[in-house]
Each structure stands twice: as C-alpha cells, then as structure tokens.
Design an enzyme around this catalytic site. Sequence first.
Site, PDB file in Angstrom:
ATOM      1  N   SER A  80       0.841  -1.195   0.000  1.00 53.36           N
ATOM      2  CA  SER A  80       0.000   0.000   0.000  1.00 53.36           C
ATOM      3  C   SER A  80       0.877   1.246   0.000  1.00 53.36           C
ATOM      4  O   SER A  80       1.865   1.299   0.739  1.00 53.36           O
ATOM      5  CB  SER A  80      -0.879   0.031   1.254  1.00 53.36           C
ATOM      6  N   GLU A 290      -9.470  -3.573   2.673  1.00 61.24           N
ATOM      7  CA  GLU A 290      -8.254  -4.073   2.023  1.00 61.24           C
ATOM      8  C   GLU A 290      -7.483  -4.895   3.061  1.00 61.24           C
ATOM      9  O   GLU A 290      -6.810  -4.343   3.931  1.00 61.24           O
ATOM     10  CB  GLU A 290      -7.394  -2.911   1.534  1.00 61.24           C
TER      11      GLU A 290
END
Length: 292
Positions: A80, A290
């Site tokens: 990320s 996520e």
Amino acid sequence: MKIVEKVIPTPGNQYKPKVPFVATVLENRRLTTEGSVDDIRHILLNIEGSGIEYIEGQSLGVVAPGEREPGKNHRVRLYSIASARKGDKGDCTSVSLCVKRVIYTDEKGTEQRGVASNFICDLNVGDQIQLTGPTGRRFLLPSDGSVNLIMVAVGTGIAPFRSFIQHVYHERGQWDGKIRLFYGAKTGMESLYMNEESNDIGQYFTNSTFEAYQALSQGDEKAYVQDRILEAKEELWQMVKGGNFSFYLCGMKALEHSVKEIFTSWAKADGLDWEEMLKNYKEEGRWNIEVY
Ligand code: FDA
C-alpha cells in the site's frame, strides 16, 4: 451514487512485471523502536521520470530479484502506498511504502523469510527496486470533504491512512467531515507513525476534526482495536446509520470478521438488517476493505 474520486490519473498497471519501473531507494528508515521484535520500515523511493501519478489508497507491486524456480521470476507482491499524491518530498517525484519484514517458522521448525519483504527491508540508499502498478480503483477517498471518514487498521494497515491523513490535512488543507482513526498495535514500539521514531500521524492529533483511538494488545491495559470501536459506538453508529460516512479497514484479514460482527449487532439492536445496509453502502463506495 458512488462517492469516490472519479478521476484516477494513472489508470492502473502502468508498469507490468515484464516491464517494471526501476526506482531508486532514497531512504530506508525503521519505524519500530529499539527493542521491538517486529522490523517495519518506511521506504522512500525516487520515481522521477516514471510518469506515475498515484493517488491515496492505491498500491504498488514489487518484483524481488531472483527466480522462484528456474526460468520463473518471483511473483509481484503488493504494498500500500503510504504517502499522499505529492509524495513525502512534496514534488511528485517520490513514493513511500511501509513494509514489515516477514519471518516465520515453518512446520518443520525452520526459520523462513518472506522473499519480497526481506528484500525491501534490506535495501540501502541508492539501491534499485522494480515496481509495477500503480493499482487500486476502490480504496479511495470521497471527493466531498464533508464526508465523515472512519479508518480502522492494525500493523502496516496504517499505510494508506498515513496517505489519506496527509492528503486531507496537508495537501488539501482542510476536511470538514470528522476523521476517526482506530489503530491496533502490539505496544507503543510498533505504533507506526505514532511513536518516537516517527510522529507523522501523531502530529495531526490536535486537529479539531481528528480523533485517534489506539489499542495496544500487549500493553498494561491490553486492548484490541475492536474494543475501541465498541467504546465509540454512540458516535460511530450515528455516522454509519446516518449515511454520511466512508469506512475503511486495512490490514489483518481476521479484523474484517470482528468488525462485521460488531456492526451486525448494532444494526440488530435497532431492528435493522446490516447485510442490506452493507449492500447499499458497498454500492456507494462507502465500505472499503483491504486485507491481506
Ligand atoms: P512470501 O510471499 O515469500 O512468504 C509469505 C508466505 O509465507 C505467506 O503467503 C504464507 O504462506 C507464509 N507465511 C507467512 N507468515 C507465516 C507464518 N507466520 N506461518 C506460516 N506461514 C507463514 N505488506 C506490508 O508489509 N505492507 C503493506 O502495506 C502491504 N500492503 C498490501 C496490500 C495488498 C492489497 C496486499 C494483497 C498485500 C499487502 N501486503 C503488505 C502484503 C505483501 O504483499 C506481502 O504478502 C508480504 O510482504 C509477504 O511477502 P514476502 O514476499 O515477504 O513473503
């Protein structure tokens, strides 16, 4: 109607495993303090000349050097993006990742080291790293700054929220909606971006629209992020039931299930069907998960 930003500058997967962008390491800084068993690092990469224009909530792929078997490169691992769109240097030439070194003991009792995370954590300034992406069109901020943002993370799940928070308060300059961060770590030593190694998120705690709730699972007052969510029920449930919110959960897979149980019970207590509510919220882009 969808609430997320409509325009993603780079429409995903600009760089592919066969044609990656070779970035250079500008910084590799440990985020977990001395004494912590976990080795988690903030990695700053130079992407000047790549044409990559990422936005908050997207990820980059990393292809570790070497082969997983003869003739086959290592698979892409996703990380990320931890910086806001202008990057930590503020000039759109860099990107940051927050990477945990994966070390575990296999069933035979032998220590194993994750391929990509160890490669990244061992990088020195000036070293090269192959990137793919950027990817991700869903875990994005709403365009309307009056939306209340609820962020839930454990461990490296904080990465996209560092990016969100820096974008809304620093790059964008203002966010009228409330921002609530629920963060779980083992101890203060692993409280990423909120400890003595780095206070990148801690510096926004004084902002009037921002509240952070931390849970330390190995501290004196042992608590989990779910406990903090339960304690904040009144405000959180009002936000979610009212519909003017965007919810984000990032990090450990197990967390998704616990959080779902909490919201299901809150809805049930009000005679509401959480599954039905969730379906609409997902369609509107208000429920964003996520986990890895
Ligand atoms: P490698 O893939 O070589 O080994 C990991 C494997 O080892 C696991 O799949 C599992 O089979 C096994 N394993 C791991 N721990 C084990 C244990 N305790 N016991 C037994 N087996 C075990 N990571 C991160 O650090 N920061 C981030 O921001 C993100 N973001 C992110 C976003 C998205 C969308 C995804 C899908 C994933 C991430 N990740 C991440 C995780 C990251 O992609 C990657 O999976 C980890 O860094 C591990 O990769 P390695 O190559 O190091 O391990």
